[in-house]
Every structure is written in C-alpha cells, then in structure tokens.
Design a protein around this motif. Structure first.
Motif, mmCIF file in Angstrom:
data_model
loop_
_atom_site.group_PDB
_atom_site.id
_atom_site.type_symbol
_atom_site.label_atom_id
_atom_site.label_comp_id
_atom_site.label_asym_id
_atom_site.label_seq_id
_atom_site.Cartn_x
_atom_site.Cartn_y
_atom_site.Cartn_z
ATOM 1 N N ALA A 259 9.064 -6.158 -15.234
ATOM 2 C CA ALA A 259 7.691 -6.210 -15.435
ATOM 3 C C ALA A 259 7.247 -7.600 -15.349
ATOM 4 N N TYR B 272 0.737 0.443 1.326
ATOM 5 C CA TYR B 272 0.262 1.241 -0.097
ATOM 6 C C TYR B 272 -0.977 1.970 0.407
ATOM 7 N N GLY C 247 4.668 6.339 -7.757
ATOM 8 C CA GLY C 247 5.110 6.497 -9.057
ATOM 9 C C GLY C 247 6.644 6.485 -9.041
ATOM 10 N N HIS D 217 -7.422 0.688 -10.987
ATOM 11 C CA HIS D 217 -6.346 1.472 -10.753
ATOM 12 C C HIS D 217 -6.835 2.520 -10.149
ATOM 13 N N PHE E 58 9.926 -1.777 -4.863
ATOM 14 C CA PHE E 58 8.744 -0.631 -4.895
ATOM 15 C C PHE E 58 9.020 0.139 -3.505
ATOM 16 N N PHE F 15 5.384 -2.393 -20.499
ATOM 17 C CA PHE F 15 6.356 -1.754 -19.702
ATOM 18 C C PHE F 15 7.622 -2.194 -19.487
ATOM 19 N N VAL G 57 1.395 -6.349 -13.035
ATOM 20 C CA VAL G 57 0.116 -6.448 -14.012
ATOM 21 C C VAL G 57 -0.561 -7.803 -13.529
ATOM 22 N N ARG H 240 10.494 1.893 -10.141
ATOM 23 C CA ARG H 240 9.888 0.456 -9.350
ATOM 24 C C ARG H 240 9.539 -0.484 -10.632
ATOM 25 N N GLU I 249 -1.039 -0.778 -10.943
ATOM 26 C CA GLU I 249 -0.584 -0.198 -12.004
ATOM 27 C C GLU I 249 -1.929 0.080 -13.368
ATOM 28 N N VAL I 250 -2.528 -1.179 -13.440
ATOM 29 C CA VAL I 250 -3.594 -0.763 -14.374
ATOM 30 C C VAL I 250 -4.852 -1.649 -13.986
ATOM 31 N N ARG J 159 6.938 -3.222 -12.228
ATOM 32 C CA ARG J 159 5.624 -2.964 -12.623
ATOM 33 C C ARG J 159 5.046 -4.481 -12.423
#
Length: 272
Positions: free
Chosen positions: A141, A83, A56, A105, A50, A128, A64, A60, A112-113, A62
C-alpha cells in the motif's frame, strides 16, 4: 528494466496532460500536479503491481493519493496506464463528467478512494496494508501525501499506528515541495526536523530528490524483509518543469492563460 531511461518520457506526457486539463477547465493546483509528476511516473511505470483490465484484482498494490487536489495528473497517469481512454481527460472538471477536480473514485477505475479533505490518506493506506498482511496477500500500500497535510494531527495518528502494527508493506511518499496553499511550509507550520520525526515514530526513512527517477525507483522497490513501514521524503519543486511556475505559490490556484499554456508545454517538451 532501465527505469531512468523509460519513465522520463511518461513524466513529460503527464505534465502536458495536466497543463492542458487545468487550462481547459480553468481550475487550480497545477503547481501541485507538476511537483509529483516524476513520482507518479516511476510508481506506475516501474514499481506497482496492477492490472488495468482487472481493476479489482485482489493482489494489486493500492495507491491512496491523499493530496487529492492534484487530481488532474492522477487521472493522467491512470489514462496512460490503460485504466480508461486518454480522451476522457478532455472532460476533466466539466459538469456531468466523471473526472472531478479532486480525486474521485466513482466511475473512475484505478482510483481506490476519493480524496481531497487532507490528512486522511495515510490512515486509509494503513488499513489496506493491515488487511493485506492479515490475508497474506503479496500487495503493498502506497500513500502519497503533501507536506502541508503533515500539519494535520490525523497524519501523525496513522504514523503511530503503522509501526505498532508492523506494517512492512506500507510506504508513505511525501511530496516535499515546501509550499502549501497559504505560504511556505516553514512559515505556516514548520515540519523540520522532518525525517527525524518519522524515525522517532519507528519508520524506516529515505530522503531523495523527488525528480531523480533512478533514486525514486531505488527507494520504491520492494525492500529487504523488515517489520517497519517506509517513509520517503521526496524533495521536490512546486511547478517543476515550467520555469515561470517553479517555487511560486501563485500556481497553487491560478490556471495558465492560453499563451502561458503554449509556453509551458514548449518548456516541458523541450526537456529530454
């Protein structure tokens, strides 16, 4: 990198952040945060690809976090990973601030979500992973699930979907702390034989101590080429790191008092 030496300090910082955030906001789910601290520390400290200055970045990995109620420690690891500033954590759970009580998010780079309604994270991560394979991206992912949400039928629909589509870049990590919101998992809706169920669905399965950093890293590192998704059953302790919170359903909902906060942080910081 010597993961076993470098990530325990991160895990301790995550636990302290989460304790302070939950206590200050008088919110819930500290037990769920503490059980996954070591998993997040190894994942972000030694496994993920990452770029915090480029959230974005197309290649990267992902992540969740399906157990979105454990939001405080997710925000903590994102702040520790660069971040957003650590100071943002002070606004957790406050009106008008971006860090809501479930993983959100909007306004939060690295998320991500949004999540919180249980049983959907594995499906999203599978999507993903499928997109990554079809676009020939090197990304993986990761879906971090609670054991309680494995009572949800939607989780098992995704568990069928992933092997069928040969999602070798998908990793499901189950925080198997044995306690959900209304009781012990074995009493609410038993999951065992849990590992055999994932194997029967076509997953490569690893069972590990979810607080052993070397074991976590070995399970999460990029595997040998395979067509199977990976399910990691991480045996954890709810409330891990604070003796009076460990294995106690009470701390699914109750925040620590000021006196309990002091005692809890002292215990966490005394380790290592």
């Amino acid at each position: 990198m010597d993961i076993a030496a470098s990530t325990p300090a991160l895990a301790r910082r995550l636990r302290v952040h989460a304790l302070r955030m939950v206590a200050a906001s008088r919110s819930s789910h500290i037990g769920s945060c503490l059980s996954m601290a070591d998993l997040l520390a190894v994942l972000y400290g030694g496994v993920l690809r990452f770029r915090p200055d480029e959230p974005g970045w197309p290649d990267r990995d992902r992540v969740v976090v399906s157990k979105g109620h454990a939001a405080a420690i997710v925000y903590a690891v994102l702040a520790e990973s660069g971040y957003f500033p650590i100071e943002r954590l002070e606004g957790y759970g406050r009106d008008g601030q971006p860090l809501s009580g479930h993983v959100t998010h909007s306004g939060n780079p690295g998320v991500e979500v949004s999540s919180g309604s249980l049983g959907h994270g594995l499906s999203i991560a599978a999507g993903f992973a499928l997109a990554g394979l079809r676009k020939k991206r090197p990304m993986r992912a990761f879906a971090l699930l609670s054991d309680g949400e494995c009572d949800e039928g939607s989780t098992w629909e995704a568990a069928l979907f992933a092997p069928h589509n040969r999602l070798s870049n998908l990793v499901a990590i189950i925080d198997y702390n044995k306690i959900q919101s209304f009781g012990r998992v074995e009493d609410v809706l038993a999951l065992e034989p849990f590992a055999d169920k994932w194997r029967a669905f076509g997953w490569a399965v690893r069972e590990i101590d979810g607080h052993d950093h070397a074991a976590i890293h070995d399970a999460l590192k990029r595997p040998e080429p395979s067509e199977r998704p990976i399910a990691i059953l991480a045996h954890t302790v709810k409330g891990k790191g604070v003796s009076f919170m460990e294995n106690d359903l009470l701390w699914h909902y109750r925040p620590p008092s000021p006196e309990q906060l002091v005692a809890a942080i002292a215990e966490v910081e005394a380790v290592g």
